[in-house]
Design an enzyme around this catalytic site. Structure first.
Site, PDB file in Angstrom:
ATOM      1  N   GLY A 130      14.344 -39.710   3.760  1.00  0.00           N
ATOM      2  CA  GLY A 130      13.862 -40.946   3.212  1.00  0.00           C
ATOM      3  C   GLY A 130      12.497 -41.595   3.404  1.00  0.00           C
ATOM      4  O   GLY A 130      11.658 -40.946   3.923  1.00  0.00           O
ATOM      5  N   CYS A 162      -0.406   0.733   7.656  1.00  0.00           N
ATOM      6  CA  CYS A 162      -0.773   0.993   6.303  1.00  0.00           C
ATOM      7  C   CYS A 162      -2.140   1.820   6.539  1.00  0.00           C
ATOM      8  O   CYS A 162      -2.561   2.636   5.802  1.00  0.00           O
ATOM      9  CB  CYS A 162      -0.625   0.003   5.607  1.00  0.00           C
ATOM     10  SG  CYS A 162       0.830  -0.657   5.069  1.00  0.00           S
ATOM     11  N   GLU A 179       0.671  -1.411  -0.012  1.00  0.00           N
ATOM     12  CA  GLU A 179       0.002  -0.068  -0.003  1.00  0.00           C
ATOM     13  C   GLU A 179       0.930   1.208   0.042  1.00  0.00           C
ATOM     14  O   GLU A 179       0.380   2.144  -0.611  1.00  0.00           O
ATOM     15  CB  GLU A 179      -0.823   0.110   1.095  1.00  0.00           C
ATOM     16  CG  GLU A 179      -1.870  -1.300   1.283  1.00  0.00           C
ATOM     17  CD  GLU A 179      -1.299  -2.464   2.321  1.00  0.00           C
ATOM     18  OE1 GLU A 179      -2.041  -2.670   2.991  1.00  0.00           O
ATOM     19  OE2 GLU A 179      -0.037  -2.487   2.153  1.00  0.00           O
ATOM     20  N   GLU A 210      12.019 -34.190   1.892  1.00  0.00           N
ATOM     21  CA  GLU A 210      12.592 -34.993   0.841  1.00  0.00           C
ATOM     22  C   GLU A 210      12.756 -36.351   1.155  1.00  0.00           C
ATOM     23  O   GLU A 210      13.240 -37.370   0.482  1.00  0.00           O
ATOM     24  CB  GLU A 210      13.881 -34.384   0.311  1.00  0.00           C
ATOM     25  CG  GLU A 210      13.674 -32.971  -0.189  1.00  0.00           C
ATOM     26  CD  GLU A 210      14.615 -32.611  -1.447  1.00  0.00           C
ATOM     27  OE1 GLU A 210      15.064 -33.376  -2.002  1.00  0.00           O
ATOM     28  OE2 GLU A 210      14.944 -31.261  -1.465  1.00  0.00           O
TER      29      GLU A 210
END
Length: 358
Positions: free
Chosen positions: A288, A85, A51, A286
């Protein structure tokens, strides 16, 4: 026209990808008399919000008076690394704010919308909400559940195998998948493997995605087997932090980029709670096979990413998601997609129970 302007704000938000760290991707568009007068995005963690960047693009206060702000995420109403903001919006003379989704972060959570309305600003919420939520799926999940978003990634043969055995590193998929996975890692804040993967493959667990905030490399090592293996790449390569989770107490000297986190009871629920307290919002698991199956059994995962190679191993080769556990049900995937990646196929799916949690 609301949808069109919000789609433009979504496009702006994507400009901050890989650079906002724990902050969400946010884009903003300012419109007056059906004319776009400014656009902005949150581009770098700790720097100006979307913004504020959009408002700064306007040449005069007259341009902003009685204009409409389209923003993908609810404006903040608190003092953080940047001032609120909401007050800037009010002071700028903007008369209407159209929001894609409310912010699930408890420090915002409807307060921005409420304050704007209290100050006489017209607020509309929910325009292109599905697309906006997709921008920050990990951020949303983390703040809604106080747990990281978990994706389980594997590479398998047609007969569901991941390696010849525990001790031999096996290349299953081709170079196109290698490139995609190394980019894909950059979409997560943590890359997690079990200790056997580290001992067998000696991976670096790095990403080729350029970012000032590389994913933290995480190892689940209940018995502390990797702690004495100082020759491993994770110890010598300091390009990203390394966290080792273990039940073993160790006073062994280690490089500055390596942190050993000792836990009394290293279960998947306890692991994720610990990671969440350290403000990591997403994990790319990932493997095993054993660590994947532990996550599968826990139900504490949201997405499956499988790279399937047109190959067979057969025999007593190592199967994916393998452990001594006896399963009691079959896990259904929803929102399944398939994509060719070189000679291989990527199959993605969402855990059915997870689809209603975003």
């Amino acid at each position: 026209m609301h949808n069109e302007y919000m789609r433009l704000a979504i496009a702006e938000a994507k400009k901050g990808r890989h650079h906002t760290f724990t902050n969400p991707l946010v884009g903003a568009v300012i419109v007056k008399d059906q004319r776009i007068i400014a656009k902005g995005a949150h581009l770098v963690y700790g720097q100006q919000h979307a913004e504020r960047n959009a408002i700064a693009q306007c040449h005069s206060s007259e341009d902003l008076f009685n204009s409409t702000l389209y923003v993908t995420l609810e404006p903040c109403n608190h003092q953080g690394k940047q001032p609120p903001c909401t007050q800037l919006i009010i002071d700028s003379g903007i008369k209407k704010v159209v929001i894609g989704q409310l912010d699930p972060n408890p420090i915002v959570a409807g307060q921005g919308k409420r304050y704007l309305e209290e100050q006489g600003i017209e607020v509309m919420v929910g325009v292109e909400e599905s697309a906006v939520r997709h921008l920050n799926a990990h951020y949303n999940f983390y703040h809604q559940h106080q747990l990281p978003y978990v994706a389980l990634k594997q590479a398998i043969t047609l007969d569901g195998r991941i390696a010849v055995d525990h001790q031999i590193r096996s290349t299953i998929t081709g170079s196109a998948v290698w490139q995609k996975v190394h980019q894909e890692r950059g979409d997560y804040q943590g890359i997690l493997v079990g200790s056997q993967t580290v001992l067998t493959d000696d991976p670096t667990l790095l990403t080729t995605t350029k970012s000032p905030f590389p994913p933290i490399r995480m190892v689940v090592d209940r018995r502390g087997r990797v702690l004495s293996q100082t020759q491993l790449a994770l110890f010598s390569d300091a390009l990203a932090p390394v966290w080792i989770f273990t039940e073993q107490v160790s006073d062994r000297e280690r490089p500055p980029h390596v942190t050993v986190i000792t836990m009394d009871n290293l279960t998947i629920p306890n692991l994720l709670k610990e990671i969440a307290t350290r403000q990591v919002q997403s994990i790319y698991v990932e493997g095993g096979a054993a660590i994947h199956d532990a996550f599968l059994a826990s139900g504490l995962w949201q997405e499956s990413i499988t790279y399937l190679a047109p190959k067979f191993l057969g025999g007593n080769s190592l199967a994916s998601f393998a452990s001594p556990r006896t399963p009691i049900n079959m896990q259904q995937l929803d929102h399944v997609t398939m994509e060719a990646v070189g000679a291989d196929i990527c199959i993605r799916g969402r855990r059915r129970e997870a689809c209603s949690q975003d």
